[in-house]
Design an enzyme around this catalytic site. Structure first.
Site, PDB file in Angstrom:
ATOM      1  N   ASN A  48       0.832  -1.223   0.000  1.00 45.63           N
ATOM      2  CA  ASN A  48       0.000   0.000   0.000  1.00 45.63           C
ATOM      3  C   ASN A  48       0.859   1.264   0.000  1.00 45.63           C
ATOM      4  OD1 ASN A  48       1.017   0.051   2.567  1.00 45.63           O
ATOM      5  ND2 ASN A  48      -0.951   0.107   3.632  1.00 45.63           N
ATOM      6  N   HIS A  87       3.433   1.835   2.061  1.00 50.38           N
ATOM      7  CA  HIS A  87       4.016   2.264   3.332  1.00 50.38           C
ATOM      8  C   HIS A  87       5.524   2.113   3.341  1.00 50.38           C
ATOM      9  CE1 HIS A  87       3.244  -1.960   5.221  1.00 50.38           C
ATOM     10  NE2 HIS A  87       4.541  -1.800   5.224  1.00 50.38           N
ATOM     11  N   GLU A 135       1.767   4.397   7.394  1.00 53.15           N
ATOM     12  CA  GLU A 135       0.667   3.972   6.530  1.00 53.15           C
ATOM     13  C   GLU A 135       0.116   5.165   5.739  1.00 53.15           C
ATOM     14  OE1 GLU A 135       0.071   0.889   6.162  1.00 53.15           O
ATOM     15  OE2 GLU A 135      -0.105  -0.224   8.035  1.00 53.15           O
TER      16      GLU A 135
HETATM   17  C1  GLP Z   1       6.630  -4.334   6.817  1.00 52.76           C
HETATM   18  C2  GLP Z   1       7.701  -3.450   7.486  1.00 52.76           C
HETATM   19  C3  GLP Z   1       8.282  -2.516   6.493  1.00 52.76           C
HETATM   20  C4  GLP Z   1       8.614  -3.339   5.262  1.00 52.76           C
HETATM   21  C5  GLP Z   1       7.345  -3.667   4.547  1.00 52.76           C
HETATM   22  C6  GLP Z   1       7.517  -4.600   3.369  1.00 52.76           C
HETATM   23  O1  GLP Z   1       5.377  -4.219   7.355  1.00 52.76           O
HETATM   24  N1  GLP Z   1       7.311  -2.711   8.634  1.00 52.76           N
HETATM   25  O2  GLP Z   1       9.428  -1.877   7.041  1.00 52.76           O
HETATM   26  O3  GLP Z   1       9.411  -2.601   4.390  1.00 52.76           O
HETATM   27  O4  GLP Z   1       6.366  -4.098   5.439  1.00 52.76           O
HETATM   28  O5  GLP Z   1       7.718  -5.912   3.792  1.00 52.76           O
HETATM   29  P1  GLP Z   1       8.159  -7.074   2.834  1.00 52.76           P
HETATM   30  O6  GLP Z   1       9.581  -6.822   2.479  1.00 52.76           O
HETATM   31  O7  GLP Z   1       7.986  -8.335   3.653  1.00 52.76           O
HETATM   32  O8  GLP Z   1       7.261  -7.039   1.652  1.00 52.76           O
END
Ligand code: GLP
Length: 243
Positions: A136, A138, A143
């Protein structure tokens, strides 16, 4: 913003690891902002492998993690503290007093957030910050609708973020809240590297690439920073190789 597309996840991991280690070679006292999630696992694996040859890589380095879940102890298997020990801290010569992660189980979370901001400032600010990308948009746990000047604070996690991270919480519910450094904190890093891998990030990458800057898409704040490198693998780019 500099865009690099590499062929596959291993190449992305190798590229990110070499950027991190080059920064440490240039300045042994570098201050790193560190992400968690699935995306940086390969980067850490590569860093650990290279550091076992080049011992003392992390001796004078300082690190600040971007975020931590609230309401669980640091020893919880799903905590980012546990993640960092498993993937990096237990394998390199980083001094424990120089590796920082917010304490999501602090009695006074607001005081903990203020303390964390002070620690970053006392270290001279973030030098090189690595980021993952939420589907999304973030960054860290900022968020959609987060103001771009936000600082370290407690946030409620969106349902989509909780669902995306459910695999890390097999035996307990995914926390509803977290401590995250703010977008303002991130934007004060001297350099930023954003990593995105795989088809689940296609839409987010396309939206970032569109150049529209909106708080509804937190990663778009990065367009306001002068030194951002985005590293993608071909899974994130539907027409990779044809343009
Ligand atoms: C998580 C973390 C973020 C991370 C993102 C993507 O919720 N808090 O810091 O960059 O989501 O995660 P992933 O690499 O598992 O897709």
């Amino acid at each position: 913003m500099i865009w690099e597309t590499v062929d596959h996840y291993d190449a992305l991991s190798e590229r990110a690891a070499s950027i991190m280690l080059d920064a440490i070679r240039q300045d042994a006292r570098t201050v790193l902002g560190l992400p968690t999630g699935r995306t940086p696992v390969g980067m850490y694996k590569r860093v650990v492998a290279l550091c076992s040859r080049e011992y003392h890589c992390f001796r004078d380095v300082t690190t600040f993690n971007l975020d931590e879940y609230a309401g669980i102890p640091s020893e919880h298997p799903g905590s980012y503290c546990t993640f960092m020990k498993r993937h990096l801290f237990d394998h390199v010569d980083l001094q424990p007093e120089r590796s920082h992660i917010p304490n999501g189980n602090a009695a006074d979370l607001a005081a903990e957030c203020a303390r964390y901001e002070r620690e970053i400032a006392d270290a001279g600010g973030l030098g090189l910050t690595f980021l993952g990308l939420g589907s999304n948009g973030h960054i860290a746990f900022n968020e959609p609708a987060t103001p771009f000047h936000s600082r370290t604070r407690v946030v409620a996690l969106s349902e989509s973020t909780r669902a995306a991270n459910a695999t890390f919480f097999a035996d307990s519910p995914v926390p509803t809240h977290a401590i995250t450094i703010g977008i303002g904190t991130i934007l004060e890093s001297r350099q930023i590297v954003l990593l995105a891998s795989g088809e689940s990030k296609r839409n987010a990458v396309a939206r970032l690439r569109s150049g529209e800057i909106t708080t509804q898409f937190p990663a778009s704040a990065l367009w306001q920073h002068e030194s951002v490198r985005v590293i993608l693998d071909r899974g994130t780019v539907p027409d990779f190789g044809t343009t």
